[in-house]
Design a protein around this motif. Structure first.
Motif, mmCIF file in Angstrom:
data_model
loop_
_atom_site.group_PDB
_atom_site.id
_atom_site.type_symbol
_atom_site.label_atom_id
_atom_site.label_comp_id
_atom_site.label_asym_id
_atom_site.label_seq_id
_atom_site.Cartn_x
_atom_site.Cartn_y
_atom_site.Cartn_z
ATOM 1 N N PRO A 1 -36.970 3.529 -27.193
ATOM 2 C CA PRO A 1 -35.919 3.024 -26.227
ATOM 3 C C PRO A 1 -36.443 2.849 -24.982
ATOM 4 O O PRO A 1 -37.478 3.350 -24.487
ATOM 5 C CB PRO A 1 -34.911 4.521 -25.881
ATOM 6 C CG PRO A 1 -35.356 5.246 -27.022
ATOM 7 C CD PRO A 1 -36.769 4.900 -27.608
ATOM 8 N N ARG B 1 -37.921 -0.063 -24.435
ATOM 9 C CA ARG B 1 -39.028 -0.980 -24.825
ATOM 10 C C ARG B 1 -38.351 -2.157 -25.449
ATOM 11 O O ARG B 1 -39.037 -3.067 -25.929
ATOM 12 C CB ARG B 1 -40.115 -0.283 -25.621
ATOM 13 C CG ARG B 1 -40.751 0.679 -24.750
ATOM 14 C CD ARG B 1 -41.959 0.159 -23.953
ATOM 15 N NE ARG B 1 -42.640 0.971 -23.087
ATOM 16 C CZ ARG B 1 -43.613 1.766 -23.130
ATOM 17 N NH1 ARG B 1 -44.353 1.478 -24.033
ATOM 18 N NH2 ARG B 1 -44.138 2.412 -22.018
ATOM 19 N N TRP C 1 -29.510 -10.330 -24.931
ATOM 20 C CA TRP C 1 -30.034 -10.912 -23.628
ATOM 21 C C TRP C 1 -30.341 -12.549 -23.655
ATOM 22 O O TRP C 1 -30.148 -13.319 -22.831
ATOM 23 C CB TRP C 1 -31.072 -10.287 -22.824
ATOM 24 C CG TRP C 1 -31.242 -10.774 -21.376
ATOM 25 C CD1 TRP C 1 -31.940 -11.542 -20.881
ATOM 26 C CD2 TRP C 1 -30.386 -10.173 -20.396
ATOM 27 N NE1 TRP C 1 -31.741 -11.844 -19.690
ATOM 28 C CE2 TRP C 1 -30.794 -10.633 -19.137
ATOM 29 C CE3 TRP C 1 -29.220 -9.251 -20.337
ATOM 30 C CZ2 TRP C 1 -30.163 -10.661 -18.030
ATOM 31 C CZ3 TRP C 1 -28.788 -9.045 -18.836
ATOM 32 C CH2 TRP C 1 -29.286 -9.914 -17.770
ATOM 33 N N LEU D 1 -24.295 -18.020 -17.830
ATOM 34 C CA LEU D 1 -23.217 -16.895 -17.621
ATOM 35 C C LEU D 1 -21.683 -17.255 -18.016
ATOM 36 O O LEU D 1 -20.777 -16.679 -17.693
ATOM 37 C CB LEU D 1 -23.157 -16.757 -16.062
ATOM 38 C CG LEU D 1 -24.503 -16.154 -15.545
ATOM 39 C CD1 LEU D 1 -24.530 -16.147 -13.920
ATOM 40 C CD2 LEU D 1 -24.789 -14.623 -15.972
ATOM 41 N N GLY E 1 -31.433 -5.276 -18.343
ATOM 42 C CA GLY E 1 -31.523 -4.008 -17.592
ATOM 43 C C GLY E 1 -32.176 -2.949 -18.562
ATOM 44 O O GLY E 1 -32.709 -2.085 -18.095
ATOM 45 N N GLU E 2 -31.783 -2.824 -19.773
ATOM 46 C CA GLU E 2 -32.291 -1.936 -20.651
ATOM 47 C C GLU E 2 -33.645 -1.719 -20.982
ATOM 48 O O GLU E 2 -34.229 -0.622 -21.547
ATOM 49 C CB GLU E 2 -31.400 -1.842 -22.136
ATOM 50 C CG GLU E 2 -31.838 -3.225 -22.893
ATOM 51 C CD GLU E 2 -30.899 -4.351 -22.712
ATOM 52 O OE1 GLU E 2 -30.156 -4.413 -21.743
ATOM 53 O OE2 GLU E 2 -30.777 -5.188 -23.674
ATOM 54 N N GLU F 1 -36.044 -2.113 -18.472
ATOM 55 C CA GLU F 1 -36.673 -1.862 -17.024
ATOM 56 C C GLU F 1 -37.975 -1.240 -17.056
ATOM 57 O O GLU F 1 -39.004 -1.831 -16.636
ATOM 58 C CB GLU F 1 -35.700 -1.238 -16.070
ATOM 59 C CG GLU F 1 -35.757 -1.621 -14.626
ATOM 60 C CD GLU F 1 -34.596 -1.214 -13.791
ATOM 61 O OE1 GLU F 1 -34.379 -0.521 -13.813
ATOM 62 O OE2 GLU F 1 -34.167 -2.473 -13.220
ATOM 63 N N GLU F 2 -38.184 -0.234 -17.934
ATOM 64 C CA GLU F 2 -39.428 0.342 -17.762
ATOM 65 C C GLU F 2 -40.509 -0.567 -18.454
ATOM 66 O O GLU F 2 -41.475 -0.582 -17.720
ATOM 67 C CB GLU F 2 -39.452 1.778 -18.774
ATOM 68 C CG GLU F 2 -38.610 2.852 -18.057
ATOM 69 C CD GLU F 2 -37.216 2.774 -18.427
ATOM 70 O OE1 GLU F 2 -36.579 1.838 -18.578
ATOM 71 O OE2 GLU F 2 -36.634 3.883 -17.994
ATOM 72 N N PHE G 1 -40.999 -3.145 -15.774
ATOM 73 C CA PHE G 1 -41.793 -2.718 -14.547
ATOM 74 C C PHE G 1 -43.253 -2.335 -14.834
ATOM 75 O O PHE G 1 -44.384 -2.640 -14.039
ATOM 76 C CB PHE G 1 -41.434 -1.465 -14.165
ATOM 77 C CG PHE G 1 -39.926 -1.613 -13.176
ATOM 78 C CD1 PHE G 1 -39.549 -2.804 -13.136
ATOM 79 C CD2 PHE G 1 -39.606 -0.654 -12.443
ATOM 80 C CE1 PHE G 1 -38.239 -3.242 -12.537
ATOM 81 C CE2 PHE G 1 -38.360 -0.915 -11.494
ATOM 82 C CZ PHE G 1 -37.519 -2.301 -11.468
ATOM 83 N N LEU G 2 -43.508 -2.239 -15.910
ATOM 84 C CA LEU G 2 -45.004 -1.886 -16.494
ATOM 85 C C LEU G 2 -45.747 -3.236 -16.548
ATOM 86 O O LEU G 2 -46.797 -3.565 -16.160
ATOM 87 C CB LEU G 2 -45.296 -0.999 -17.626
ATOM 88 C CG LEU G 2 -44.864 0.529 -17.573
ATOM 89 C CD1 LEU G 2 -44.885 1.106 -18.912
ATOM 90 C CD2 LEU G 2 -45.927 0.965 -16.739
ATOM 91 N N PRO H 1 -35.957 -5.914 -7.507
ATOM 92 C CA PRO H 1 -36.158 -4.393 -7.861
ATOM 93 C C PRO H 1 -37.570 -4.034 -8.343
ATOM 94 O O PRO H 1 -37.951 -2.973 -7.901
ATOM 95 C CB PRO H 1 -35.226 -4.250 -9.223
ATOM 96 C CG PRO H 1 -35.091 -5.686 -9.710
ATOM 97 C CD PRO H 1 -35.023 -6.628 -8.461
ATOM 98 N N LEU H 2 -38.350 -5.050 -8.869
ATOM 99 C CA LEU H 2 -39.665 -4.659 -9.071
ATOM 100 C C LEU H 2 -40.556 -4.208 -7.904
ATOM 101 O O LEU H 2 -41.453 -3.368 -7.964
ATOM 102 C CB LEU H 2 -40.349 -5.967 -9.853
ATOM 103 C CG LEU H 2 -41.935 -5.510 -10.236
ATOM 104 C CD1 LEU H 2 -41.811 -5.032 -11.517
ATOM 105 C CD2 LEU H 2 -42.618 -7.010 -10.352
ATOM 106 N N ASP I 1 -38.910 -3.376 -5.120
ATOM 107 C CA ASP I 1 -38.448 -1.936 -4.519
ATOM 108 C C ASP I 1 -39.167 -0.771 -5.059
ATOM 109 O O ASP I 1 -39.419 0.277 -4.365
ATOM 110 C CB ASP I 1 -37.185 -1.942 -4.977
ATOM 111 C CG ASP I 1 -36.250 -0.900 -4.260
ATOM 112 O OD1 ASP I 1 -36.843 -0.511 -2.845
ATOM 113 O OD2 ASP I 1 -35.377 -0.458 -4.601
ATOM 114 N N TYR I 2 -39.615 -1.183 -6.636
ATOM 115 C CA TYR I 2 -40.202 0.220 -7.253
ATOM 116 C C TYR I 2 -41.640 0.280 -6.684
ATOM 117 O O TYR I 2 -42.190 1.298 -6.535
ATOM 118 C CB TYR I 2 -40.077 -0.034 -8.559
ATOM 119 C CG TYR I 2 -40.581 1.131 -9.390
ATOM 120 C CD1 TYR I 2 -39.751 2.394 -9.358
ATOM 121 C CD2 TYR I 2 -41.999 1.084 -10.134
ATOM 122 C CE1 TYR I 2 -40.410 3.547 -10.141
ATOM 123 C CE2 TYR I 2 -42.396 2.219 -10.536
ATOM 124 C CZ TYR I 2 -41.493 3.219 -10.802
ATOM 125 O OH TYR I 2 -41.993 4.591 -11.531
#
Ligand code: SF4
Ligand code: SF4
Lengths: 538, 171
Positions: free
Chosen positions: A31, A33, A197, A212, A452-453, A455-456, A459-460, A494-495, A497-498
């Motif tokens: 999950p 990924r 997506w 959209l 969104g799902e 994100e991990e 971000f990597l 968001p990237l 921000d992290y």
């Protein structure tokens, strides 16, 4: 940058192919990924096969009964149709030069994110199914059997590739992993395996005209809101034209610019520029509420779907009878235009070879596609002294520039954005050499991965980019990251921000809008975001 | 002979073992890449691990850790908290220092009877762990708050556009 020779590339390879047998390592679906599977309704709407509910975490993916045959035929068909696919299946020498160049490998440390292994996922089946050596020697020839596990692995890893082509830059043979990912995704699509997506924006775009599913009146309304905001800041209200028959130029931009911050400020920049050019030089630009999407998620689905969605640009240009098309700040939209549009839906003989009516510049590179990138257009105007600019209005900004993969690596657009930046902004610092221009690091969210799902994973994947931003943030106090891609503008906030709090994100035409002196404007107190201009903070 | 001079003397070996231990959670080919590529931009993970482990180690050898310590820990945890699904695995590197120091220095500790020093040093590692958990939670909370904000702002915008929201206006 001059491209290195094959010899130079070989001499610099420090990383090798994995020694262990990667085929023995079973795929583990984690999950965070993977993106959620497609809504069956979206697939059905565009006539894609085997629409169904299924879950990647289930043992049974409910594949059609004859799935093996579908894949075999699908591969055979593509080997015949795409010479690149056939060549890329045959020529890799497994030198490993590409292995450590993928941002997903660099960030996650998952060996199957090495581009060479990502390709092997497909190549091993090619060998096993289509080459004599592979059929006889099996594993010794790098071949393996087609199983359901393989399909799962394909789906998992072809949707962990942003088709950014960074790896191909380092391959002595120019093997383009993005092309292979595209084929890999086409194959999974034959079995009804896609991601929501991608599939839902495709269906929306096909029906309503944008990802959209925003209807024409809402599209127009949003742009009118922006005009209100511009009026508030400058005292001048642009009067954009919609669906105007006989206009000189049709303007198309990704819908993200109209509906997602901070892209909306870039959209205001376009509106101000067009208003300025209309007042000063009588430029006649129209927007379209039908071709209301520059992006093309069909590109992440299949060649056919890309063609279908792309066609509306030309059809709308034809319907309106414009001379040529101007395109906004988008990423993959430009890859599609630059690499595919002309042969898929072109040549657009009914359009004219683009000439800037204000400067007389012929856009030779767009001679055939008839579509010009807005940074080329604006850079040309600046070069000919056609814009009045007050760059000090951007003095609170300490800027760096991210080369979005598609415009930079995909079409060689490197100088024009920088040229504009230097004319609208006083404080500009480049990131380190091995992270920009052709070698730019992906945002980690392209090719339909900005869900969104995951994100991990994103971000990597975005870490190498963010790490270079952090460097200029620490060293020069950089507080703003500019880019010319709507996906970048959506995912970088968001990237940042992290990884690098304190760095905001902008499009280039937002900076232009802030610097541009509109005829008759009032003294501005704030920028387009409503923040006080330098010296007006009190 | 005291433990701290030993820790200084053996710094190179201990750091090397510590990094290897951290990298052992990756497949060998990835571990090799993280370890061998010295360019901080093409190998941000490996370089952050290497440089920050050293800085953390140096801090632990000070009488009092500086306010920089959280920053060095943060660099590593920000990456690990995304790579691993389990907190215990993400923070394994902080646990493992005790084992590595013990394995490298147990002979000397026994010989010179440095158990008290070792106990004190272990306590510092425990403090480090506490700090590591705080940072881990901050990282994860950041991710979740981003997800929540994203959904909130989307829904809010849609309602606003549809005319279902009317904010209170000043009298
Ligand atoms: S195209 Fe980009 S994302 Fe895909 S394997 Fe190559 S470097 Fe990685
Ligand atoms: S794809 Fe190119 S760079 Fe990568 S292993 Fe094969 S030949 Fe080498």
């Amino acid at each position: 940058m001059a491209l290195p020779s094959a010899r130079e590339l070989f001499s610099k390879i420090s990383h090798r192919m994995p020694k262990r047998e990667w085929m023995d390592i079973p795929v583990e679906i984690k999950p965070g990924r993977y993106c959620y599977p497609a809504n069956p309704k979206s697939l059905e709407y565009v006539g894609m096969p085997y629409a169904r509910q299924w879950s990647p975490l289930d043992e049974d993916w409910k594949l059609p009964e004859n799935w093996m045959e579908i894949i075999r035929t699908g591969m055979r068909d593509r080997l015949d149709r795409f010479r690149t696919f056939k060549i890329f299946m045959d020529i890799c020498v497994r030198c490993g030069a590409c292995a450590d160049k993928c941002h997903f490998f660099i960030g996650t440390g998952d060996p199957k994110n090495m581009p060479v292994l990502r390709a092997e996922l497909l190549r091993s089946i090619y060998r096993g199914e289509f080459t004599t050596a592979g059929k006889i020697l099996g594993r010794f020839a790098g071949a393996r059997k087609l199983t359901e596990e393989v399909i799962k692995e394909w789906w998992y890893y072809f949707y962990q590739c942003t088709e950014c082509r960074r790896c191909s830059l380092f391959c002595p043979y120019g093997i383009d992993q993005a092309e292979l990912t595209i084929i890999g995704r086409e194959l999974t699509n034959l079995l009804g395996l896609n991601t929501d997506w991608i599939a839902t924006p495709v269906a929306n775009c096909y029906r309503t005209g944008n990802h959209l599913g925003i209807q024409p009146h809402a599209f127009k309304e949003m742009i009118e809101f922006f005009c209100d905001d511009i009026e508030e800041v400058t005292g001048i209200r642009p009067e954009p034209q919609f669906n105007k028959k006989g206009a000189d130029i049709l303007f198309i931009t990704p819908s993200g610019d109209v509906f997602a911050d901070p892209g909306t400020y870039t959209c205001m920049g376009y509106l101000m520029l067009f208003h300025y050019l209309k007042e000063e030089y009588g430029l006649d630009v129209t927007w379209s509420t039908y071709a209301s999407e520059g992006g093309n998620f069909g590109f992440f689905t299949s060649h056919e779907m890309m063609k279908r969605l792309n066609a509306k640009m030309y059809m709308e240009a034809k319907r309106l009878g414009v001379k040529w098309i101007l395109g906004g700040e988008c990423g993959h939209m430009w890859r599609v235009i630059h690499q595919y549009m002309d042969t898929m839906n072109g040549p657009a003989d009914f359009l004219e070879e683009p000439v800037n009516p204000i400067t007389g510049t012929k856009f030779e590179n767009a001679k055939s596609t008839k579509m010009v990138h807005i940074t080329e257009f604006t850079a040309d105007l600046i070069k000919h002294g056609k814009l009045k600019l007050d760059k000090s209005r951007n003095d609170n900004i300490i800027l760096t520039y991210h080369d979005s993969c598609n415009p930079s690596r995909g079409m060689g657009l490197l100088e024009e954005p920088r040229y504009i930046i230097k004319h609208v902004c006083n404080h500009f610092y480049e990131m380190p050499e091995n992270t920009i221009r052709e070698q730019t690091f992906c945002c980690g969210s392209g090719a339909g991965l900005n869900a969104g799902e995951i994100e991990e994973l994103r971000f990597l994947g975005g870490l190498p980019r963010a790490n270079a931003v952090k460097h200029v943030h620490d060293k020069f106090g950089v507080n703003m990251l500019a880019c010319i891609c709507a996906i970048d503008r959506a995912v970088f906030p968001p990237l940042m921000d992290y990884w690098v709090p304190g760095v905001d994100v902008t499009g280039i035409h937002e900076l232009v809008g802030n610097a541009l002196i509109l005829p008759g404007e009032k003294e501005r107190e704030t920028n387009l975001r409503g923040e006080p201009l330098p010296g007006k903070e009190g | 002979m005291d433990l701290y001079s030993l820790l200084r003397e053996k710094k190179k070996t201990i750091l090397n073992n510590w990094l290897d231990d951290l990298l052992s959670s990756y497949p060998p080919e990835s571990a090799q890449f993280f370890k061998s590529n010295p360019n901080q931009f093409s190998n941000p993970v490996g370089n952050t691990f290497r440089l920050n482990l050293e800085k953390i180690y140096d801090e632990l050898l000070q009488d009092k850790c500086s306010e920089k310590l959280p920053e060095w820990l943060d660099g590593i945890i920000r990456i690990r908290s995304l790579q691993e699904l389990h907190p215990s695995l993400s923070l394994n590197f902080a646990f493992s220092l005790k084992k590595i120091v013990w394995n490298s220095l147990k002979k000397e500790i026994k010989k010179h009877n440095l158990y008290e020093d070792y106990y004190k040093f272990s306590q510092r590692i425990d403090e480090l762990l506490g700090l590591a958990f705080d940072i881990y939670m901050q990282c994860r909370e950041k991710i979740w708050s981003q997800k929540a904000n994203y959904i909130n702002s989307r829904v809010h915008k849609l309602l606003e556009r549809a005319g279902y929201i009317k904010e209170v206006e000043a009298f």
